[in-house]
Design a protein around this motif. Sequence first.
Motif: not given
Ligand code: SF4
Length: 315
Positions: A89, A83-87, A69, A64-66
């Motif tokens: 993970c 979490c920015d929902g980048c996907g 987790l 996870c870049p943010k």
């Molecule tokens: S979607 Fe997953 S990888 Fe992306 S920021 Fe949220 S928890 Fe981290």
Amino acid sequence: MKGLVLEIQRMSTEDGPGIRTTVFFKGCTLACAWCHNPESISPRPEVQWVGSRCIGCHTCVSACPKKALAAGPDGIEIDRDRCDGCGTCAHECPSTALELLGTSWEVEKLADEVEKDRAWFEQSGGGVTASGGEPALQADFTAAFLETLKKRGISTALDTCGQAGREAYEKILPHADLLLFDLKVMDPSLHKRFTARKNERILENIRFAADFMRRKGAIMWVRTPVIPDFTASDTTISAIGKFIAENLDGAVTRWDLCAFNNLCRDKYKRLGKDWVLGGHELLEKSVMERLADVAKNSGVDPGIVFWSGSTKLET
Ligand code: SF4
Ligand code: SF4
């Protein structure tokens, strides 16, 4: 132009006539206490963790870049503020225990996807229903999507909670063969307590939509969720019926009372949310039958009243 879609559900028999493919859009401005699709409320992509699939490798935590987790005592914990929902993970997880909710679609590609079910539509008199979440919040995309389907000869429906700007309905309704409109409760303060919003705009929109569909010669159904401790009362059902009879005459061909179901309990858990109705059982069949009788005696044509959904097993 892209639309954010939560899910495409095939073989649906509850979102209009025939066998339907229902496209659930993401984003809704109501927050109904009983919402059966809590993962559709946020207008942004979200990630959810399915514990039963997790093998505990912690690949996601380092990916996870943010740094959203963490491995906690009960499994993977998600810091939703980070979490920015980048996907990333969900992409890296080896066991599909992390899922990204919300996918961007282009109009033509989404139309291609649902058109795969054309044979079912043709055999059953079904079609495609735009549902949610609230598809009217993505009005340009929804209008273009339904227009594309109409050009391809596929029957279309809009399923709406009514909480959107008038212009959204002006854009979408010309491309909808059927309108499914929710009426949950008439009292404005109860509506605010149950859904976080008063219902003035919804009532304005349903009057406009009914008039539009009537003039167009198209079909309109009203749906009422019947929820214990919220809408499952004679007063609520009677008031909705009175409103339909006095304001939507000749437009509404069906009024469905939809029985509460608790199948969405796990969805709340996966999103890390509490659910006020998590401990409630299904309603008894006799309650639904009684409320259907109340509806039939509320001033509407009794022939338009139906009820549906699972009820408590009787012993
Ligand atoms: S979607 Fe997953 S990888 Fe992306 S920021 Fe949220 S928890 Fe981290
Ligand atoms: S990567 Fe997937 S399987 Fe591994 S700990 Fe994270 S959620 Fe569980």
